[in-house]
Write an enzyme that holds these catalytic residues in place. Structure first.
Site, short mmCIF file in Angstrom:
data_model
loop_
_atom_site.label_atom_id
_atom_site.label_comp_id
_atom_site.label_asym_id
_atom_site.label_seq_id
_atom_site.Cartn_x
_atom_site.Cartn_y
_atom_site.Cartn_z
N HIS A 1 75.02 25.61 99.12
CA HIS A 1 74.36 25.88 100.15
C HIS A 1 74.69 26.72 101.08
O HIS A 1 74.04 27.46 101.22
CB HIS A 1 74.74 24.20 101.63
N HIS B 1 77.56 22.08 94.39
CA HIS B 1 76.85 21.56 95.83
C HIS B 1 76.35 22.37 96.90
O HIS B 1 75.49 22.50 97.59
CB HIS B 1 76.32 19.62 95.54
N GLU B 2 77.82 22.41 97.43
CA GLU B 2 77.91 22.94 99.03
C GLU B 2 77.89 23.79 98.46
O GLU B 2 77.49 24.68 99.66
CB GLU B 2 79.17 21.81 99.51
ZN LIG Z 1 73.22 18.78 100.23
#
Ligand SMILES: [Zn+2]
Length: 275
Positions: A190, A186-187
């Protein structure tokens, strides 16, 4: 701005973050979206010939002297999880056992996003972000699972670049529901330019990605199949998407348009990783 998730009310996205998935990555401002995404959409018209990228990971483990240990097995599992998600799209993460940095510092161990401790730790410990994904682990402010910088912050703030993950959210960590390695996926999403799927709520293009149905806010836990909080009655919220807030076990989807967006960001902001 208030937020209601599963009939629970939270004062703000930050409040929710500290109780749900705990991703503290900054919400993009309208200015950021305008500046970055208009640039990206101009770029979109250019040739996007197939290519591959290799991203070496530098693991930076901050401990308090007693807590914060990450084993070699855990690092290898985390790299494998990242590659299971991204390598089919030509993006491979590499790791050499030499690329591990240990630091004992109790203040940095409990760092929060945008804090002076984060700034000092990164300034001291980072490797050149043009050539490494700096992946920090620490205990963090209670309630947080991690955060990342977006690719465009590299211009002008190279030293903050990277991904920060709660040590217990690594594969086989002790953070229940969040210990399959998906926090890093998830990170890293980003870090490669993706917003949350619920960014902008029911703005149909809120996350600047065309093939993720818009939904009014994060989904958490292990929601059942179905519409959930999709804005369009004919659509279903992307409850398995890596950029939502569901439990690790529920995450297994990245869409074609998300992959395209990632590649646009690699080409514009992280070209050094292209093979
Ligand atoms: Zn996030």
């Amino acid at each position: 701005m208030g937020l209601t998730v599963n009939n629970k009310e939270f004062e703000s996205m930050q409040e929710f973050s500290k109780q749900g998935r705990g991703c503290a990555t900054n919400r993009p401002s309208n200015y950021q979206i305008k500046r970055n995404d208009e640039r990206v959409s101009r770029f979109r018209r250019r040739d996007l010939a197939a290519s591959t990228a290799t991203i070496p990971i530098m693991f930076i483990h901050i401990t308090d002297g007693q807590n914060g240990e990450i084993t070699e097995d855990q690092r290898l599992m985390q790299v494998e999880v990242l590659n299971q998600v991204f390598s089919q799209y030509g993006i491979t993460f590499s790791y050499s056992p030499d690329d591990v940095i240990w630091e004992e510092n109790i203040n940095w161990y409990y760092m929060d996003i945008d804090s002076i401790d984060e700034r000092l730790a990164k300034r001291e410990l980072q490797s050149d972000p043009r050539f490494y994904l700096n992946l920090y682990t620490a205990g963090l402010t209670p309630g947080l699972l991690g955060w990342a910088t977006y690719p465009w912050t590299r211009n002008g703030d190279m030293e903050s670049d990277g991904v920060v993950i709660l040590n217990e959210a690594f594969p086989e960590g002790s953070e229940e529901n969040f210990n399959f390695g998906m926090t890093a996926v998830h990170e890293v999403g980003h870090w490669l330019g993706l917003y949350h799927t619920f960014e902008g709520g029911c703005d149909p293009y809120g996350d600047q990605v065309g093939d993720t149905p818009s939904h009014s806010g994060p989904n958490e836990g292990k929601p059942p199949e179905g519409r959930n909080n999709a804005c369009n009655p004919k659509e279903s919220a992307p409850i398995h998407n890596y950029m939502n807030y569901v439990d690790d076990e529920w995450m297994d989807e990245i869409t074609d348009d998300q992959v395209t967006r990632i590649w646009e960001h690699i080409r514009i902001y992280r070209p050094e990783f292209i093979d």
